[in-house]
Design an enzyme around this catalytic site. Sequence first.
Site, PDB file in Angstrom:
ATOM      1  N   GLY A  50      -8.126   5.943  -2.412  1.00  0.00           N
ATOM      2  CA  GLY A  50      -8.886   5.611  -3.612  1.00  0.00           C
ATOM      3  C   GLY A  50      -8.361   4.412  -4.367  1.00  0.00           C
ATOM      4  CE  LYS A 106      -4.045  -1.807   2.464  1.00  0.00           C
ATOM      5  NZ  LYS A 106      -4.965  -1.551   3.594  1.00  0.00           N
ATOM      6  NE  ARG A 146     -20.571   6.435  -1.320  1.00  0.00           N
ATOM      7  CZ  ARG A 146     -19.338   6.788  -0.985  1.00  0.00           C
ATOM      8  NH1 ARG A 146     -18.534   7.291  -1.924  1.00  0.00           N
ATOM      9  NH2 ARG A 146     -18.896   6.641   0.246  1.00  0.00           N
ATOM     10  NE  ARG A 176     -12.346  12.331   3.785  1.00  0.00           N
ATOM     11  CZ  ARG A 176     -13.076  11.261   3.502  1.00  0.00           C
ATOM     12  NH1 ARG A 176     -14.353  11.225   3.847  1.00  0.00           N
ATOM     13  NH2 ARG A 176     -12.556  10.204   2.880  1.00  0.00           N
TER      14      ARG A 176
END
Length: 448
Positions: free
Chosen positions: A164, A158, A336, A292
């Site tokens: 994303g 990673k 979504r 966030r």
Amino acid sequence: MFKKILIANRGEIALRVIRTCREMGIKTVAVYSTADQDSLHVRFADEAVCIGPAPSSESYLKMVNIIAAAEITNADAIHPGYGFLSENARFSKLCQDHDIKFIGASPEMINRMGDKANAKSTMIAAGVPCVPGSEGVIKDFAQCEKLAIETGYPVMLKASAGGGGKGMRAVWKAEDLKDAWDSARHESKAAFGNDDMYMEKLIEEPRHIEIQIVGDSYGKACHLSERDCSVQRRHQKLTEETPSPFMTDELREAMGKAAVAAAEYIKYEGAGTVEFLVDKHRNFYFMEMNTRIQVEHPITEEVVDYDLIREQISVAAGIPISGRNYYPKLHSIECRINAEDPFANFRPAAGKITSFHAPGGHGVRLDTHVYAGYTIPPNYDSMIAKLICTAQTREEAIGKMKRALDEFIIEGIKTTIPFHRQLMDHPDYVAGNYTTKFMEDFVIEKTV
């Protein structure tokens, strides 16, 4: 309490923040690019300032323009929404330097948790379960080879600065490691300007389950239970639900306790999520922390009756939280809705909406900034709406979502509504039997 908040974002999340601000009696300032002048967030804010042309780099990511907009409108706080500058330490610091309250994490917190390798070592110190693997950045390929043997294949490489799905490679055997190492580093360098890598044990049959947390400026934190975000395509979430059909009371308690411990260890202020991978044996491992508000926050709001945006604003204003944890009383699912063609490999489908009919009824919520006659610009993320359905049980929530999707009409462009309608009928989804690999075997049937 703040007198005026500038929302440094666009679309549905900007409109979402404006609504709560209006309920709290706080004035709002919308910022917009030239491509977004007809967006609803511009229409419903008390003031609106154009901050640049269509490209994000010249508008929504242009920090100096946003700070200038805040100063000329006398805004005393900035809400960044999600994406764009919401987890940008430099922007958080810039707000501090101009005596504007950033309704989000401090620069130090963003730096600490934004770097995934650093975040992992911090969580190990906090006693939060972490996926076996490197404790920090891998210095070279020789160390990478050694770690892969120690961790045991399969492993996941990673990007430390990643997101994303970029800079991620699954490696199942030793002979594939070098190619994966080189390609992941190259992709990470191109995407983030940083090719630092770390390694984790690849969790088989994983579920992506996140815990919503809120922390105040007095060192206290609470959790609002989980969201299951396992239905993903190319590491992008498609639908989420709470409570997770995979969850047990014992697992919820353990994961909630770990998330609160993580937040309190780093003295986290604001709304955030602690994200975990959960294996088929219900072992859970820290994956990352998002400092966030999340796209999928509405489903949590619906099942615990709690306005997360209001809480963000209150915490930023120095108001302490209650400190109690919240547990789901209902079941909520979010789909979504993207301007994409699901029958053409989810190809983006910007353009003009010629007809628009929003679903309604008990337990149906639609967060969107679009309408009939609105032209979707090609410059931004393709998500145009979030359809949230809430009911007493999961079975009822799925039935409500089916009805709402059938009722949802968007013409003039292609959308993912047909995909979601098929998903709601998929036997494995209906049974709650899905992992992050679910979409690999999902076949979308062409409809007339």
